[in-house]
Design a protein around this motif. Structure first.
Motif, PDB file in Angstrom:
ATOM      1  N   THR A   1       0.841  -1.192   0.000  1.00 54.49           N
ATOM      2  CA  THR A   1       0.000   0.000   0.000  1.00 54.49           C
ATOM      3  C   THR A   1       0.877   1.243   0.000  1.00 54.49           C
ATOM      4  OG1 THR A   1      -0.046   0.154   2.389  1.00 54.49           O
ATOM      5  CG2 THR A   1      -1.740  -1.223   1.343  1.00 54.49           C
TER       6      THR A   1
ATOM      7  N   ALA B   1       0.933   3.405   2.203  1.00 49.31           N
ATOM      8  CA  ALA B   1       1.455   3.524   3.559  1.00 49.31           C
ATOM      9  C   ALA B   1       2.712   2.695   3.737  1.00 49.31           C
ATOM     10  CB  ALA B   1       0.383   3.090   4.568  1.00 49.31           C
TER      11      ALA B   1
ATOM     12  N   LYS C   1      -0.475   5.888   7.937  1.00 50.77           N
ATOM     13  CA  LYS C   1      -1.857   5.476   7.754  1.00 50.77           C
ATOM     14  C   LYS C   1      -2.807   6.668   7.776  1.00 50.77           C
ATOM     15  CE  LYS C   1      -1.176   0.896   9.814  1.00 50.77           C
ATOM     16  NZ  LYS C   1      -1.598  -0.029  10.897  1.00 50.77           N
ATOM     17  N   ASP C   2      -2.263   7.854   8.008  1.00 52.75           N
ATOM     18  CA  ASP C   2      -3.104   9.047   8.089  1.00 52.75           C
ATOM     19  C   ASP C   2      -2.359  10.257   7.547  1.00 52.75           C
ATOM     20  OD1 ASP C   2      -4.824  11.115   8.637  1.00 52.75           O
ATOM     21  OD2 ASP C   2      -4.873  10.797  10.809  1.00 52.75           O
TER      22      ASP C   2
ATOM     23  N   ASP D   1      -5.894   7.447   4.396  1.00 54.65           N
ATOM     24  CA  ASP D   1      -4.966   6.338   4.181  1.00 54.65           C
ATOM     25  C   ASP D   1      -4.332   6.349   2.792  1.00 54.65           C
ATOM     26  OD1 ASP D   1      -7.024   5.501   2.519  1.00 54.65           O
ATOM     27  OD2 ASP D   1      -7.556   3.754   3.739  1.00 54.65           O
TER      28      ASP D   1
END
Length: 392
Positions: free
Chosen positions: A4, A6, A62-63, A251
């Motif tokens: 991903t 992330a 993740k943010d 995300d």
């Protein structure tokens, strides 16, 4: 193996994270990209692991908005007075509001058709985009004083690459994306586009590409940040589509594109740039703003005087606020403490202050004619990607 965005950020940024975080806080038309070539031009998630060189690592992979928590002001802006800057497109002025009193404290003359007030990447300057005046008026947010305009042709909107190197001018009528030095505004590269009405954008989690909306031809572009090239293009699957604001999910997996004509959001995977799905919100869907806890996106429905609430985790709408007596909520931002959503009333010569806990209208303030891309400043975050304030 599929990683991903992330995971890519983690793999690339772990070793440099501490050091970077410390420093970061201190006309014409071009050919339409070939479909096959477009898909190959930008690697999928499984092929790319690193972020754009020079881009500060995220606080939380993740943010994307982890740096935007309430009151988390950069040392650069912590002593700036809190103000709301409202560009009045038809009046050629910027109205300055004190959010503590909801009173207008100053009106600043600027160039013709100011469209947006844009915080610079380094947070030190607010740039007023005088679209038909072909200039950018700098405002010093420490004093609220305007400086000498900088000549820039057709600056409808303005963004900054995540490495802080370039400003990206959305030259809507010129049909160009113009990469300029982020400080001097000297042109580095002008990129012709074959769509009409380039206007809004947002960058991927790793900063290596950004998605651009083309309002008047109902299209989306995918642009390689480092190469400064359009690498993919698609027509939205609705006749008469008019895409507006663009925002990435916390995300980094999805992009949301407001569509004023369709009355809702197009939701697409930015990496694959596949066919988007649609979610209806309300007439004249236009502006997109993320709450301070990264849970909710405020969606303005300019044609019906409402704001829809979209929950990122639940992938659904959870409510809708209506302005008493109607209105035309357009562009804006969230207060530093996250308690107030500020929006321009595009067709009503007014600005709205809305309680983010209840949706109640706190104030309705008269300003100039055609208020558009207002900026709430300062806001939390380490750097700005432009527009009315995309902070990371």
């Amino acid at each position: 193996m599929h990683l991903t965005p992330a995971a890519r950020v983690l793999a690339a940024g772990a070793a440099l994270c501490a050091l970077t975080l410390l420093s970061a806080c201190g006309g014409g038309s071009g050919p339409r990209p070939d479909t096959a070539a477009s898909k190959a031009a930008v690697s999928p998630r499984s092929m790319r692991y690193d972020t754009l060189p020079g881009m500060p690592p995220l606080l939380d992979p993740k943010d994307a908005y982890a740096a935007d928590r309430p009151g988390r002001l950069s040392p650069v802006v912590k002593d700036f007075p809190s103000r709301v800057y409202v560009p009045n497109t038809n009046s050629n002025t910027v109205t300055v509001i004190d959010p503590a009193t909801y009173k207008v404290i100053e009106t600043i003359p600027v160039g013709a058709q100011p469209q947006h007030v844009v915080p610079s990447w380094d947070l030190k300057t607010l740039w007023v985009n005088n679209d038909r005046g072909h200039s950018l008026t700098p405002i010093d947010p420490s004093t609220g004083k305007a400086g000498e305009p900088v000549p820039v042709h057709d600056p409808y909107n303005l963004y900054f690459t995540p490495d802080g190197k370039y400003a990206v001018v959305m030259a809507s009528l010129d049909r160009q994306l113009v990469f300029r030095d982020a400080h001097t505004m000297k042109t580095a590269k002008a990129v012709p586009v074959s769509c009409y009405g380039v206007n809004h954008a947002d960058f991927s989690l790793d900063g290596r590409y950004f998605i651009v909306s083309c309002e008047f031809s109902g299209e989306l572009l995918k642009v390689d940040t480092a190469r400064m090239e359009v690498v993919a293009q698609q027509k939205l699957p609705l006749k008469g589509a008019m895409p507006q604001d663009v925002k990435m999910s916390p995300d980094g997996k999805l992009f949301y594109v407001a569509d004023m004509q369709a009355g809702g959001l197009w939701i697409l995977d930015g990496d694959t740039f596949g066919t988007p799905r649609f979610l209806a919100t309300g007439r004249g869907c236009h502006g997109l703003y993320v709450s301070r806890d990264s849970r909710t996106m405020y969606v303005t429905n300019r044609g019906e005087g409402t704001i829809s609430l979209f929950d990122f985790a639940e992938d659904r709408l959870t409510g809708k606020w209506s302005l008493p007596g109607g209105g035309s909520p357009d562009m804006g931002g969230v207060s530093a403490d996250g308690k107030v959503l500020w929006l321009s009333g595009r067709y009503n010569s007014e600005v709205y202050a809305i309680d983010t806990r209840t949706g109640a209208q706190l104030a309705r303030i008269k300003v100039g004619s055609g208020p558009h891309g207002l900026a709430v400043y300062p806001q939390p975050g380490r750097y700005s990607l432009g527009h009315t304030g995309i902070f990371r």
